[in-house]
Design an enzyme around this catalytic site. Structure first.
Site, PDB file in Angstrom:
ATOM      1  N   GLY A  93       0.832  -1.207   0.000  1.00 26.26           N
ATOM      2  CA  GLY A  93       0.000   0.000   0.000  1.00 26.26           C
ATOM      3  C   GLY A  93       0.862   1.250   0.000  1.00 26.26           C
ATOM      4  N   ARG A 153      19.250  10.693  -4.011  1.00 28.12           N
ATOM      5  CA  ARG A 153      20.224  11.788  -3.810  1.00 28.12           C
ATOM      6  C   ARG A 153      21.429  11.315  -2.999  1.00 28.12           C
ATOM      7  NH1 ARG A 153      17.080  17.000  -3.960  1.00 28.12           N
ATOM      8  NH2 ARG A 153      16.329  16.968  -6.119  1.00 28.12           N
ATOM      9  N   ARG A 191       1.063  -4.887  -5.589  1.00 33.24           N
ATOM     10  CA  ARG A 191       1.152  -6.121  -4.809  1.00 33.24           C
ATOM     11  C   ARG A 191       1.404  -7.206  -5.847  1.00 33.24           C
ATOM     12  NH1 ARG A 191      -2.973  -3.379  -1.570  1.00 33.24           N
ATOM     13  NH2 ARG A 191      -2.009  -2.922   0.435  1.00 33.24           N
ATOM     14  N   ASP A 231       5.534  -4.985   6.068  1.00 35.27           N
ATOM     15  CA  ASP A 231       6.262  -6.222   6.388  1.00 35.27           C
ATOM     16  C   ASP A 231       6.159  -7.279   5.295  1.00 35.27           C
ATOM     17  OD1 ASP A 231       3.666  -6.733   7.032  1.00 35.27           O
ATOM     18  OD2 ASP A 231       4.046  -7.270   9.131  1.00 35.27           O
ATOM     19  N   GLY A 232       5.095  -7.243   4.477  1.00 31.73           N
ATOM     20  CA  GLY A 232       5.026  -8.138   3.312  1.00 31.73           C
ATOM     21  C   GLY A 232       6.177  -7.832   2.371  1.00 31.73           C
ATOM     22  N   SER A 233       6.378  -6.560   2.123  1.00 38.95           N
ATOM     23  CA  SER A 233       7.473  -6.137   1.234  1.00 38.95           C
ATOM     24  C   SER A 233       8.833  -6.547   1.814  1.00 38.95           C
ATOM     25  CB  SER A 233       7.436  -4.618   1.040  1.00 38.95           C
ATOM     26  OG  SER A 233       6.182  -4.250   0.507  1.00 38.95           O
ATOM     27  N   THR A 243       4.262   2.592   5.514  1.00 40.31           N
ATOM     28  CA  THR A 243       2.850   2.185   5.556  1.00 40.31           C
ATOM     29  C   THR A 243       2.134   3.092   6.541  1.00 40.31           C
ATOM     30  OG1 THR A 243       1.300   0.497   6.358  1.00 40.31           O
ATOM     31  CG2 THR A 243       3.551   0.299   7.133  1.00 40.31           C
ATOM     32  N   ILE A 244       0.902   3.463   6.213  1.00 40.84           N
ATOM     33  CA  ILE A 244       0.193   4.386   7.109  1.00 40.84           C
ATOM     34  C   ILE A 244      -0.188   3.727   8.436  1.00 40.84           C
ATOM     35  CG2 ILE A 244      -0.746   5.781   5.217  1.00 40.84           C
ATOM     36  CD1 ILE A 244      -3.528   4.434   5.916  1.00 40.84           C
ATOM     37  N   ASP A 245      -0.190   2.374   8.467  1.00 42.52           N
ATOM     38  CA  ASP A 245      -0.754   1.668   9.628  1.00 42.52           C
ATOM     39  C   ASP A 245       0.099   1.707  10.897  1.00 42.52           C
ATOM     40  OD1 ASP A 245      -2.796   1.020   7.981  1.00 42.52           O
ATOM     41  OD2 ASP A 245      -2.434  -1.142   7.954  1.00 42.52           O
ATOM     42  N   ASP A 298       2.195  -0.537  11.641  1.00 43.96           N
ATOM     43  CA  ASP A 298       1.999  -1.909  12.137  1.00 43.96           C
ATOM     44  C   ASP A 298       3.249  -2.778  12.009  1.00 43.96           C
ATOM     45  OD1 ASP A 298       2.060  -2.065   9.397  1.00 43.96           O
ATOM     46  OD2 ASP A 298       0.359  -3.425   9.219  1.00 43.96           O
ATOM     47  N   ARG A 318      -6.013  -2.543   9.424  1.00 45.98           N
ATOM     48  CA  ARG A 318      -6.608  -3.881   9.373  1.00 45.98           C
ATOM     49  C   ARG A 318      -6.285  -4.682  10.623  1.00 45.98           C
ATOM     50  NH1 ARG A 318      -5.642  -5.975   3.451  1.00 45.98           N
ATOM     51  NH2 ARG A 318      -3.789  -4.773   3.946  1.00 45.98           N
ATOM     52  N   ALA A 368     -12.982  11.135  21.380  1.00 49.24           N
ATOM     53  CA  ALA A 368     -14.014  10.116  21.103  1.00 49.24           C
ATOM     54  C   ALA A 368     -14.492   9.480  22.408  1.00 49.24           C
ATOM     55  CB  ALA A 368     -13.425   9.048  20.189  1.00 49.24           C
TER      56      ALA A 368
HETATM   57  P1  ADP Z   1       2.961  -4.542   2.683  1.00 53.71           P
HETATM   58  O1  ADP Z   1       4.365  -4.467   2.209  1.00 53.71           O
HETATM   59  O2  ADP Z   1       2.310  -3.192   2.741  1.00 53.71           O
HETATM   60  O3  ADP Z   1       2.819  -5.366   3.957  1.00 53.71           O
HETATM   61  P2  ADP Z   1       1.904  -6.770   1.123  1.00 53.71           P
HETATM   62  O4  ADP Z   1       1.762  -7.721   2.279  1.00 53.71           O
HETATM   63  O5  ADP Z   1       0.796  -6.713   0.142  1.00 53.71           O
HETATM   64  O6  ADP Z   1       2.113  -5.261   1.552  1.00 53.71           O
HETATM   65  O7  ADP Z   1       3.273  -7.157   0.385  1.00 53.71           O
HETATM   66  C1  ADP Z   1       3.716  -6.394  -0.723  1.00 53.71           C
HETATM   67  C2  ADP Z   1       4.395  -7.299  -1.716  1.00 53.71           C
HETATM   68  O8  ADP Z   1       5.559  -7.891  -1.138  1.00 53.71           O
HETATM   69  C3  ADP Z   1       3.577  -8.504  -2.176  1.00 53.71           C
HETATM   70  O9  ADP Z   1       2.640  -8.176  -3.164  1.00 53.71           O
HETATM   71  C4  ADP Z   1       4.668  -9.379  -2.738  1.00 53.71           C
HETATM   72  O10 ADP Z   1       5.110  -8.925  -3.999  1.00 53.71           O
HETATM   73  C5  ADP Z   1       5.785  -9.159  -1.725  1.00 53.71           C
HETATM   74  N1  ADP Z   1       5.709 -10.208  -0.709  1.00 53.71           N
HETATM   75  C6  ADP Z   1       4.868 -10.317   0.345  1.00 53.71           C
HETATM   76  N2  ADP Z   1       5.073 -11.443   1.047  1.00 53.71           N
HETATM   77  C7  ADP Z   1       6.083 -12.085   0.415  1.00 53.71           C
HETATM   78  C8  ADP Z   1       6.775 -13.326   0.645  1.00 53.71           C
HETATM   79  N3  ADP Z   1       6.459 -14.124   1.660  1.00 53.71           N
HETATM   80  N4  ADP Z   1       7.766 -13.648  -0.221  1.00 53.71           N
HETATM   81  C9  ADP Z   1       8.100 -12.843  -1.255  1.00 53.71           C
HETATM   82  N5  ADP Z   1       7.485 -11.680  -1.512  1.00 53.71           N
HETATM   83  C10 ADP Z   1       6.493 -11.298  -0.704  1.00 53.71           C
HETATM   84  O1  F6P Z   2      -1.706  -1.137   4.904  1.00 53.38           O
HETATM   85  C1  F6P Z   2      -2.280   0.100   4.603  1.00 53.38           C
HETATM   86  C2  F6P Z   2      -3.746  -0.051   4.322  1.00 53.38           C
HETATM   87  O2  F6P Z   2      -4.257   1.211   3.975  1.00 53.38           O
HETATM   88  C3  F6P Z   2      -4.573  -0.663   5.454  1.00 53.38           C
HETATM   89  O3  F6P Z   2      -4.890   0.252   6.463  1.00 53.38           O
HETATM   90  C4  F6P Z   2      -5.773  -1.145   4.698  1.00 53.38           C
HETATM   91  O4  F6P Z   2      -6.367  -2.208   5.380  1.00 53.38           O
HETATM   92  C5  F6P Z   2      -5.184  -1.605   3.399  1.00 53.38           C
HETATM   93  O5  F6P Z   2      -3.962  -0.930   3.245  1.00 53.38           O
HETATM   94  C6  F6P Z   2      -6.082  -1.353   2.218  1.00 53.38           C
HETATM   95  O6  F6P Z   2      -5.407  -1.768   1.080  1.00 53.38           O
HETATM   96  P1  F6P Z   2      -5.888  -1.576  -0.426  1.00 53.38           P
HETATM   97  O7  F6P Z   2      -7.179  -0.871  -0.419  1.00 53.38           O
HETATM   98  O8  F6P Z   2      -4.791  -0.836  -1.094  1.00 53.38           O
HETATM   99  O9  F6P Z   2      -5.980  -2.974  -0.940  1.00 53.38           O
END
Ligand code: ADP
Ligand code: F6P
Length: 322
Positions: free
Chosen positions: A13, A27, A74, A105-107, A127-129, A131, A173, A188
């Site tokens: 995201g 840079r 993604r 963390d996925g990235s 990431t804005i979260d 997390d 999320r 709130a």
């Molecule tokens: P974020 O980085 O915001 O947590 P995602 O979880 O969607 O977002 O991960 C972003 C991208 O990182 C995925 O679409 C994929 O290309 C790569 N990725 C995520 N998990 C894995 C993994 N276990 N192995 C290799 N690449 C991954």
């Molecule tokens: O990880 C950032 C975030 O904006 C989460 O807060 C939200 O759950 C998710 O991404 C939404 O992802 P998208 O709409 O890009 O699939």
């Protein structure tokens, strides 16, 4: 000796401040005598050969822009070992020795896989979260919170005029940080987050009734996306308490916009740190903020950490929104 060559990509995201991080990588890399490539659309760019060599002016006038000039994606394909090997081969064919990956963390899992395939990678938390367990701060969080703050303030104005209850869903999320901070900052009456077990009667209805007893007539309830159900909650509050209620989902408005000063500065520091690691031939690390300072950690260690929710801050919120 030929000059060192690195690349930068944004993945997952998007988050305000990613551009500032890209700018810092480009840079500071060029300043160290490196060649720097921008990779388009996350890991897909390495699979499709979608890269462009950057110069100092390629990143002019982007520090204040939301989104990411490198686009993001993604990439399901990149999760496969064969694709990771192909991406590493592509990097080698272009002489790219290291990659800065800006994302969540996925990235970072992708960055670890690419490092294992032979290309040093450094993760920068974007990431804005907020997390990512290993870092106190992620680029984009401050901007997203301030956007949510402005939106909830506006919603509060109209809730007050109508003596209504407004239930607002903010992003997050698995992480309630945006909800917690925004909830505190907007006073709130209740804040619902995925990290804290709740009971609607005790944690929403009773809190509204208690404040009604002291004369309060309008209420804001902030709910994290991971909890959801704001439309049903609004109906339940109307039915249960006889007050008008309205639900709003803020959604992607929180992901855009010009990054705040904090996001621009932290992104710049983190991008710089990532390049200094690659310059030393170091990979498989994540740039993090710990104790307010920018430092770095091993990716494996970083990915194993468990996030700790700020229960003390939650307690503060619950004891003053009365
Ligand atoms: P974020 O980085 O915001 O947590 P995602 O979880 O969607 O977002 O991960 C972003 C991208 O990182 C995925 O679409 C994929 O290309 C790569 N990725 C995520 N998990 C894995 C993994 N276990 N192995 C290799 N690449 C991954
Ligand atoms: O990880 C950032 C975030 O904006 C989460 O807060 C939200 O759950 C998710 O991404 C939404 O992802 P998208 O709409 O890009 O699939």
């Amino acid at each position: 000796m030929s000059e060192k060559c690195i690349a930068v990509l944004t993945s997952g995201g998007d988050a305000p401040g990613m551009n500032a991080a890209v700018r810092a990588v480009v840079r500071s890399g060029i300043n160290r005598g490196m060649r720097v490539f921008g990779v388009y659309r996350g890991y897909n760019g390495l699979l499709n050969g979608d890269i462009k060599e950057m110069n100092l002016r390629s990143v002019s006038d982007i520090i204040g822009n939301g989104g990411t000039m490198l686009y993001t994606a993604r990439s399901e394909e990149f999760k496969k070992k064969e694709a990771q090997e192909r991406a590493a081969d592509f990097c080698r064919s272009k002489g790219i020795e290291g990659v800065v990956v800006i994302g969540g963390d996925g990235s970072f899992r992708g960055a670890r896989a690419l490092t294992n395939a032979g290309i040093n990678c450094i993760g920068v938390p974007g990431t804005i979260d907020n997390d990512i367990a290993c870092s106190e701060y992620t680029v984009g969080f401050d901007t997203a919170m301030n956007t949510a703050l402005e939106m909830v303030d506006r919603i509060r104005d109209t809730a007050q005029s109508h003596d209504r209850c407004s239930i607002v869903e903010v992003m997050g999320r698995r992480c309630g940080d945006i909800a917690l901070q925004t909830g505190i900052a907007t006073g709130a009456t209740a804040i619902l987050v995925p990290e804290v077990d709740f009971n609607i009667e005790r944690d929403v209805i009773a809190r509204i009734i208690n404040t009604q007893k002291t004369g309060k007539k309008h209420f804001v309830i902030v709910v994290a996306e991971g909890v959801g159900g704001v439309a049903d909650l609004a109906k339940y509050i109307e039915h249960r308490l006889g007050i008008e209620a309205r639900a709003t989902i803020l959604g992607h408005v929180q992901r855009g916009g010009s990054p705040t000063l904090r996001d621009r500065v932290v992104a710049s520091q983190m991008g710089y740190e990532a390049v200094s690691l690659l310059d030393k031939g170091i990979g498989n690390r994540v740039v993090v903020m710990r104790g307010g300072k920018i430092t770095n950690l091993d990716i494996n260690e970083a990915l194993e950490m468990e996030r700790v929710f700020d229960t003390k801050l939650y307690k503060v919120a619950m004891s003053i929104s009365i």
